[in-house]
Design a protein around this motif. Structure first.
Motif, short mmCIF file in Angstrom:
data_model
loop_
_atom_site.label_atom_id
_atom_site.label_comp_id
_atom_site.label_asym_id
_atom_site.label_seq_id
_atom_site.Cartn_x
_atom_site.Cartn_y
_atom_site.Cartn_z
N PHE A 1 0.88 -1.10 0.13
CA PHE A 1 0.00 -0.05 0.00
C PHE A 1 0.92 1.31 0.08
CE2 PHE A 1 -2.87 -3.21 2.05
CZ PHE A 1 -3.92 -2.82 1.59
N LEU A 2 0.57 2.12 -0.65
CA LEU A 2 1.04 3.66 -0.56
C LEU A 2 0.41 4.46 0.39
CD1 LEU A 2 3.32 5.63 -1.53
CD2 LEU A 2 1.84 5.89 -3.44
N VAL A 3 0.69 4.93 1.15
CA VAL A 3 0.03 5.65 2.28
C VAL A 3 0.61 7.34 2.16
CG1 VAL A 3 -0.46 6.31 4.88
CG2 VAL A 3 0.01 3.98 4.07
N ASP A 4 -0.47 8.10 1.60
CA ASP A 4 -0.14 9.62 1.44
C ASP A 4 -0.64 10.25 2.52
OD1 ASP A 4 -0.05 11.80 0.48
OD2 ASP A 4 -0.39 11.43 -1.81
N VAL A 5 0.38 10.83 3.23
CA VAL A 5 0.03 11.44 4.66
C VAL A 5 -0.10 12.80 4.16
CG1 VAL A 5 0.43 11.80 7.11
CG2 VAL A 5 1.25 9.65 5.88
N SER A 6 -1.08 13.70 4.48
CA SER A 6 -0.98 15.15 4.26
C SER A 6 -1.52 15.80 5.66
CB SER A 6 -1.96 15.58 3.18
OG SER A 6 -3.29 14.97 3.55
N ALA A 7 -1.69 14.68 6.74
CA ALA A 7 -2.08 15.30 7.91
C ALA A 7 -0.97 15.96 8.58
CB ALA A 7 -2.36 14.00 8.89
N HIS A 8 -1.16 17.15 9.25
CA HIS A 8 -0.11 17.65 10.13
C HIS A 8 0.37 17.26 11.20
CE1 HIS A 8 -2.20 20.48 7.04
NE2 HIS A 8 -1.01 21.07 7.08
N LEU A 9 1.19 16.30 11.44
CA LEU A 9 1.74 15.37 12.43
C LEU A 9 2.36 16.33 13.46
CD1 LEU A 9 2.66 12.14 10.77
CD2 LEU A 9 0.43 12.73 11.75
N LYS A 10 2.23 16.38 14.75
CA LYS A 10 2.95 17.37 15.61
C LYS A 10 3.81 16.63 16.80
CE LYS A 10 -0.64 19.84 15.99
NZ LYS A 10 -1.72 19.38 14.88
N SER A 11 3.12 15.41 17.25
CA SER A 11 3.45 14.73 18.21
C SER A 11 3.74 13.12 18.24
CB SER A 11 2.56 14.97 19.41
OG SER A 11 1.44 14.46 19.15
N ASP A 12 4.49 12.67 19.39
CA ASP A 12 4.68 11.14 19.26
C ASP A 12 3.11 10.44 19.05
OD1 ASP A 12 6.95 11.87 19.85
OD2 ASP A 12 7.13 10.31 21.64
N SER A 13 2.24 11.26 19.87
CA SER A 13 0.64 10.43 19.89
C SER A 13 0.24 10.57 18.46
CB SER A 13 -0.16 11.01 20.76
OG SER A 13 -0.17 12.38 20.94
N ASP A 14 0.63 11.68 17.75
CA ASP A 14 0.00 11.79 16.36
C ASP A 14 0.70 10.66 15.46
OD1 ASP A 14 -1.15 14.21 17.10
OD2 ASP A 14 0.10 15.38 15.96
N PHE A 15 1.82 10.21 15.65
CA PHE A 15 2.38 9.16 14.86
C PHE A 15 1.69 7.80 15.37
CE2 PHE A 15 5.71 12.20 13.77
CZ PHE A 15 6.02 11.84 12.95
N GLY A 16 1.35 7.83 16.67
CA GLY A 16 0.75 6.47 17.28
C GLY A 16 -0.64 6.54 16.54
N ALA A 17 -1.22 7.76 16.58
CA ALA A 17 -2.79 7.60 15.74
C ALA A 17 -2.35 7.19 14.36
CB ALA A 17 -3.35 9.14 15.95
N LEU A 18 -1.65 7.76 13.79
CA LEU A 18 -1.40 7.34 12.24
C LEU A 18 -1.33 5.69 12.05
CD1 LEU A 18 -1.12 8.19 9.18
CD2 LEU A 18 1.60 8.55 10.07
N GLY A 19 -0.38 5.23 13.01
CA GLY A 19 0.15 4.14 13.04
C GLY A 19 -1.26 3.19 13.18
N TRP A 20 -2.14 3.54 14.37
CA TRP A 20 -3.15 2.59 14.54
C TRP A 20 -4.11 2.80 13.48
CZ3 TRP A 20 -8.58 3.27 15.45
CH2 TRP A 20 -9.02 2.30 16.47
N HIS A 21 -4.28 3.75 12.68
CA HIS A 21 -5.39 3.83 11.51
C HIS A 21 -4.91 3.17 10.59
CE1 HIS A 21 -8.01 5.67 8.58
NE2 HIS A 21 -7.04 5.97 8.09
N ILE A 22 -3.42 3.10 10.21
CA ILE A 22 -3.11 2.40 8.82
C ILE A 22 -3.13 0.90 9.52
CG2 ILE A 22 -1.00 1.90 7.51
CD1 ILE A 22 -2.78 4.64 6.99
N GLY A 23 -2.67 0.41 10.62
CA GLY A 23 -2.51 -0.79 10.83
C GLY A 23 -3.96 -1.51 10.78
N LYS A 24 -5.09 -0.83 11.16
CA LYS A 24 -6.61 -1.37 10.99
C LYS A 24 -6.79 -1.69 9.50
CE LYS A 24 -9.09 -1.04 14.94
NZ LYS A 24 -9.21 -2.16 15.42
N ILE A 25 -6.21 -0.96 8.58
CA ILE A 25 -6.73 -0.99 7.21
C ILE A 25 -5.75 -1.95 6.66
CG2 ILE A 25 -6.77 0.05 4.95
CD1 ILE A 25 -6.82 2.86 6.76
N VAL A 26 -4.31 -1.86 6.62
CA VAL A 26 -3.52 -2.93 5.98
C VAL A 26 -3.16 -4.25 6.78
CG1 VAL A 26 -2.23 -1.05 5.18
CG2 VAL A 26 -1.42 -2.00 6.90
N LYS A 27 -3.62 -4.37 7.98
CA LYS A 27 -3.69 -5.66 8.78
C LYS A 27 -2.01 -6.25 8.73
CE LYS A 27 -8.36 -6.62 8.39
NZ LYS A 27 -8.88 -5.48 7.80
#
Ligand code: F3S
Length: 395
Positions: free
Chosen positions: A185-211
């Motif tokens: 999968f190609l994940v195109d990130v345009s979200a404005h990440l600011k913190s460690d928890s934003d990276f955690g949120a991004l990872g949680w969201h993508i893990g759900k989709i790509v398994k």
């Protein structure tokens, strides 16, 4: 699967029943996954260390192995245990639990395993090299070393990792092979990440989709640190089963892969916001626990800076490796954090320690992985937010 004469001998009991059993386990695994042969591993990391996870049967199994003289052949580290192995009493860990946890550590030690318990061994003395074959079992560490270092490991279970440690080998399949390391999968990130928890949120969201598939990230900021990447991989490994990812210009093998034709996933601020909403199930935390994966020295330094001169109204733990805690002691970070009322807790974490028996019902964290596991493993409601906001909330 091809076995050398020596491997065949071990399988036929030439090195005793323990080694025979371990070889049988790896051969069966290799046969299931179509391995062509065994390969040597440079290091191992064994999960299934906490008494909370393995209980009496696991403890007795390890003691039995140790009593039969089992010894590891390669550098082997452990995943977090169920408690701080030195300060468990002052931190309030139950005595009975501690007794059993120490039995487990004794068994590992007598097998020659380094009894430092951390999910970030790569920050604490077990750093694989580029493209080295290894056998690690902690899912966040697997995602980190496959992706950020480009070492090669499958997501081992506790027993298969222990077998690899005792034999110094693993079956050659899965992520040890080039053809299984291509992105899906190609994940195109345009979200404005600011913190460690934003990276955690991004990872949680993508893990759900790509398994269990492999994502390729474009658009991660150039200020991304190894701490952000460990948060990202850990969350994907928890909400999905991601063991490898690529990030353009950030991970060493990303440039080897063509992303043309990959299925695209777009992530902007609204997906990140929706993830925070999904992960927050509690309102007022009983305790704040950071360090999932285990905090780096930089993570600890940041919390110490934020707590300087403040007083906590709620308990706060930072989970980390013994090595990082030693540095924190030396640098005075531990003193600053303790003066505010917080603790640096080594060797364990919020998920594998028995926090649900210690009076806590709502835990605040900065980690997408912890937010995923705290409800099920520890019966906790979760407050998921960034470090600054959580510290503001409890000081
Ligand atoms: Fe490590 Fe525990 Fe998180 S093992 S990755 S701190 S759940």
């Amino acid at each position: 699967m091809y076995l050398t004469k020596e491997e065949e001998g071990i399988l036929n009991g030439a090195q005793g029943p323990v080694m025979e059993r371990m070889m049988r386990l790896l051969v069966n695994l290799g046969d299931i996954y179509g391995a062509d042969k065994m390969i040597s591993v440079g290091s191992v990391q064994v999960a299934g260390v906490s008494y909370k996870s393995i209980g009496d049967p696991g403890t007795e199994f390890l003691e039995d192995m140790a009593s039969k003289g089992a010894k590891v052949k390669v550098l082997t580290f452990l995943n977090p245990a169920g408690m701080d192995l030195e300060d468990w009493e002052s931190l309030g860990f139950p005595k009975d639990f501690a007794k059993n946890q120490l039995r487990i550590m004794d068994a590992f030690k007598s097998m020659g395993i380094i009894v430092t318990s951390t999910c970030t061994p790569y920050l604490a003395g077990n750093l694989p090299r580029f493209r080295e074959h290894i056998a690690w079992s902690e899912s966040s560490a697997v995602a980190f070393v496959n992706s950020v270092i480009a070492a090669r490991t499958n997501r081992e279970g506790g027993p298969s990792a222990l077998a690899a440690a005792l034999l110094g080998k693993t079956p050659n399949y899965g992520l040890h092979l080039d053809e299984n390391r291509r992105p899906h999968f190609l994940v195109d990130v345009s979200a404005h990440l600011k913190s460690d928890s934003d990276f955690g949120a991004l990872g949680w969201h993508i893990g759900k989709i790509v398994k269990d598939k492999t994502p390729y990230f474009k658009g991660l900021p150039d200020w991304t640190t190894t701490d952000h990447l460990k948060a990202l991989g850990a969350a994907m490994a928890a909400s999905g089963a991601v063991a490898l990812y690529y990030a353009e210009d950030l991970t060493p093998e990303a440039h080897l892969h063509d992303t043309q034709g990959l299925e695209k996933i777009f992530v902007d601020d609204k997906e990140i916001k929706a993830t925070y909403d999904a992960l927050n199930s509690g309102e007022v935390p009983d305790i704040v626990i950071m360090g999932c994966p285990h905090a780096s020295v930089r993570d600890i330094q940041r919390v110490a800076d934020l707590l300087e001169g403040k007083t906590l109204r709620k308990p706060l733990w930072i989970c980390t490796s013994r090595m990082a805690k030693e540095v924190a002691n030396r640098m005075g970070y531990t003193e600053t954090i303790e003066q505010a009322g917080g603790k640096i807790v080594a060797d364990t974490c919020m998920v594998v320690s028995p926090i649900e028996t210690m009076g806590y019902k709502v835990t605040a964290c900065t980690s997408g992985k912890a937010a995923q596991y705290l409800p099920g493993f520890c019966k906790q409601k979760v407050v998921f937010n960034d470090v600054e906001s959580l510290i503001k909330e409890v000081t």
